[in-house]
Design a protein around this motif. Structure first.
Motif, PDB file in Angstrom:
ATOM      1  N   ALA A 105       0.929  -1.561   0.057  1.00 23.62           N
ATOM      2  CA  ALA A 105      -0.303  -0.019   0.219  1.00 23.62           C
ATOM      3  C   ALA A 105       1.243   1.504  -0.147  1.00 23.62           C
ATOM      4  N   LEU A 106       2.339   1.211   0.419  1.00 22.84           N
ATOM      5  CA  LEU A 106       2.679   2.328   0.274  1.00 22.84           C
ATOM      6  C   LEU A 106       3.505   2.312  -1.164  1.00 22.84           C
ATOM      7  N   PRO A 107       3.589   3.917  -1.278  1.00 19.77           N
ATOM      8  CA  PRO A 107       3.447   4.660  -2.911  1.00 19.77           C
ATOM      9  C   PRO A 107       4.886   4.006  -3.232  1.00 19.77           C
ATOM     10  N   ASP A 108       5.066   3.652  -4.705  1.00 24.69           N
ATOM     11  CA  ASP A 108       5.907   3.417  -5.222  1.00 24.69           C
ATOM     12  C   ASP A 108       7.287   3.825  -5.518  1.00 24.69           C
ATOM     13  N   ARG A 109       7.271   5.263  -5.356  1.00 26.62           N
ATOM     14  CA  ARG A 109       7.988   5.920  -5.346  1.00 26.62           C
ATOM     15  C   ARG A 109       8.832   6.054  -3.840  1.00 26.62           C
ATOM     16  N   ARG A 110       8.507   5.856  -2.987  1.00 21.30           N
ATOM     17  CA  ARG A 110       9.224   6.189  -1.742  1.00 21.30           C
ATOM     18  C   ARG A 110       9.111   4.553  -0.769  1.00 21.30           C
ATOM     19  N   ARG A 121      11.257   2.387  -1.070  1.00 18.06           N
ATOM     20  CA  ARG A 121      11.991   1.427  -0.411  1.00 18.06           C
ATOM     21  C   ARG A 121      13.094   2.339   0.323  1.00 18.06           C
ATOM     22  N   GLU A 122      12.837   3.427   0.501  1.00 11.71           N
ATOM     23  CA  GLU A 122      12.892   4.848   0.982  1.00 11.71           C
ATOM     24  C   GLU A 122      12.425   4.512   2.849  1.00 11.71           C
ATOM     25  N   ARG A 123      11.405   4.167   2.512  1.00  9.48           N
ATOM     26  CA  ARG A 123      10.897   4.014   3.892  1.00  9.48           C
ATOM     27  C   ARG A 123      10.935   2.506   4.972  1.00  9.48           C
ATOM     28  N   LEU A 124      10.875   1.525   3.416  1.00 12.42           N
ATOM     29  CA  LEU A 124      11.587   0.220   4.702  1.00 12.42           C
ATOM     30  C   LEU A 124      12.962   0.454   4.638  1.00 12.42           C
ATOM     31  N   HIS A 125      13.944   1.390   4.669  1.00 22.55           N
ATOM     32  CA  HIS A 125      14.407   1.611   4.748  1.00 22.55           C
ATOM     33  C   HIS A 125      14.948   2.013   6.602  1.00 22.55           C
ATOM     34  N   GLU A 126      14.370   3.166   6.189  1.00 22.54           N
ATOM     35  CA  GLU A 126      14.072   3.869   7.754  1.00 22.54           C
ATOM     36  C   GLU A 126      13.396   3.354   8.501  1.00 22.54           C
ATOM     37  N   THR A 127      12.201   2.429   8.318  1.00 23.85           N
ATOM     38  CA  THR A 127      11.221   1.621   9.103  1.00 23.85           C
ATOM     39  C   THR A 127      12.289   0.753   9.810  1.00 23.85           C
ATOM     40  N   GLY A 128      13.351  -0.180   8.829  1.00 26.96           N
ATOM     41  CA  GLY A 128      14.336  -1.131   9.340  1.00 26.96           C
ATOM     42  C   GLY A 128      15.317  -0.622  10.757  1.00 26.96           C
ATOM     43  N   VAL A 129      15.713   0.398  10.029  1.00 28.68           N
ATOM     44  CA  VAL A 129      16.574   1.260  10.731  1.00 28.68           C
ATOM     45  C   VAL A 129      15.767   1.547  12.213  1.00 28.68           C
ATOM     46  N   ALA A 130      15.390   2.346  12.170  1.00 34.39           N
ATOM     47  CA  ALA A 130      14.190   2.369  13.834  1.00 34.39           C
ATOM     48  C   ALA A 130      13.749   1.190  14.404  1.00 34.39           C
ATOM     49  N   PHE A 131      14.053  -0.282  13.887  1.00 33.24           N
ATOM     50  CA  PHE A 131      14.286  -1.437  13.719  1.00 33.24           C
ATOM     51  C   PHE A 131      15.086  -1.830  15.162  1.00 33.24           C
ATOM     52  N   ASP A 147      15.821  -4.907   6.247  1.00 35.01           N
ATOM     53  CA  ASP A 147      16.497  -6.101   6.918  1.00 35.01           C
ATOM     54  C   ASP A 147      17.635  -5.496   6.834  1.00 35.01           C
ATOM     55  N   ARG A 148      17.781  -4.148   5.699  1.00 34.72           N
ATOM     56  CA  ARG A 148      19.617  -3.951   4.888  1.00 34.72           C
ATOM     57  C   ARG A 148      19.110  -3.098   6.423  1.00 34.72           C
ATOM     58  N   GLY A 149      18.286  -1.985   7.104  1.00 31.55           N
ATOM     59  CA  GLY A 149      18.237  -0.664   7.271  1.00 31.55           C
ATOM     60  C   GLY A 149      18.025  -1.692   8.794  1.00 31.55           C
TER      61      GLY A 149
END
Length: 239
Positions: A104-109, A111-121, A188-190
């Motif tokens: 459901a996330l916008p395609d444009r962002r 990967r960036e949002r996934l990385h940010e969430t991984g960093v927070a985790f 995972d990488r984040g």
């Protein structure tokens, strides 16, 4: 044959599994017996039951480094099996739910949002494990693996060369999720970048480059490839 749920539901077997996961290398019955003050036969029996449940993998290796006559019999060792799916009862299907949320996330962002969430985790894991920082790459990686081991995830430092390193993990916290949805690899990488940045003094998360090329494989531990950008690595005063 013992089921995985039966194994983790048994307090003694669960403690044995957590011990094996906290160690960077495969364990023996002698290791477990010494750590938990058990008779060797009791320790071996618990390890064998976990192997029967598929949570450990048994093999033989020489631990003395000697070969030929006089080297002695190889020791039976038990290493943590790759964890490809979460142990749940009943099955929660969280992987499906998270996959739908990500879609459901916008395609444009995305990967960036996934990385940010991984960093927070990753930062949350570091706080929970009380991960301490170190001055050098090698020591920091060892502390990351030790912190994850304390949380019940097995990881070990396989290689460190200058600003590059490899961590091997059989039970990466996010592996079941990434295996179900390979497109979540940025998450995972984040997480790994945040853990390493927290453990290494003077490094920001944006300086950590991380790759996990085999997270979706069924038959092997997952290598986590790490590199630090824009930093000179020096002598290790913490070793």
């Amino acid at each position: 044959m013992m089921h995985r749920l039966d194994a983790v539901g048994d307090r003694e077997l669960r403690e044995t599994l957590l011990f094996a996961r906290s160690r960077p290398q495969p364990v023996t019955a002698d290791d477990l017996a010494a750590a938990q003050r058990l008779h060797r036969n009791v320790a071996r029996g618990r390890l064998e039951r976990l192997a029967e449940a598929g949570l450990l993998i048994a093999s033989f290796e020489r631990r003395t480094g000697r070969t030929g006559p006089g080297a002695g019999r190889p020791a039976k060792t038990y290493r943590v099996a790759p964890e490809l799916t979460a142990i749940e009862f009943p099955e929660r299907r969280y992987e499906q739910l998270i996959g739908l949320l990500v879609a459901a996330l916008p395609d444009r962002r995305r990967r960036e949002r996934l990385h940010e969430t991984g960093v927070a985790f990753g930062r949350a894991l570091a706080r929970e494990a009380q991960l301490r920082s170190a001055r050098t790459f090698r020591t920091a990686l060892g502390r990351v693996c030790g912190a994850l081991g304390g949380l019940g995830y097995q990881a070990s430092v396989a290689e460190v060369s200058g600003e590059r390193a490899v961590i091997m993990t059989a039970t990466c916290p996010l592996r079941p999720l990434v295996r179900a949805h390979p497109g979540l690899a940025a998450l995972d990488r984040g997480m790994w970048a945040a853990l390493v940045a927290r453990a290494l003094e003077g490094i920001d998360v944006d300086q950590i480059v991380c790759e996990t090329p085999a997270c979706d494989r069924d038959d092997a531990d997952c290598p986590v490839l790490l590199m630090i950008r824009n930093r000179l690595t020096g002598h290790d005063p913490d070793a």
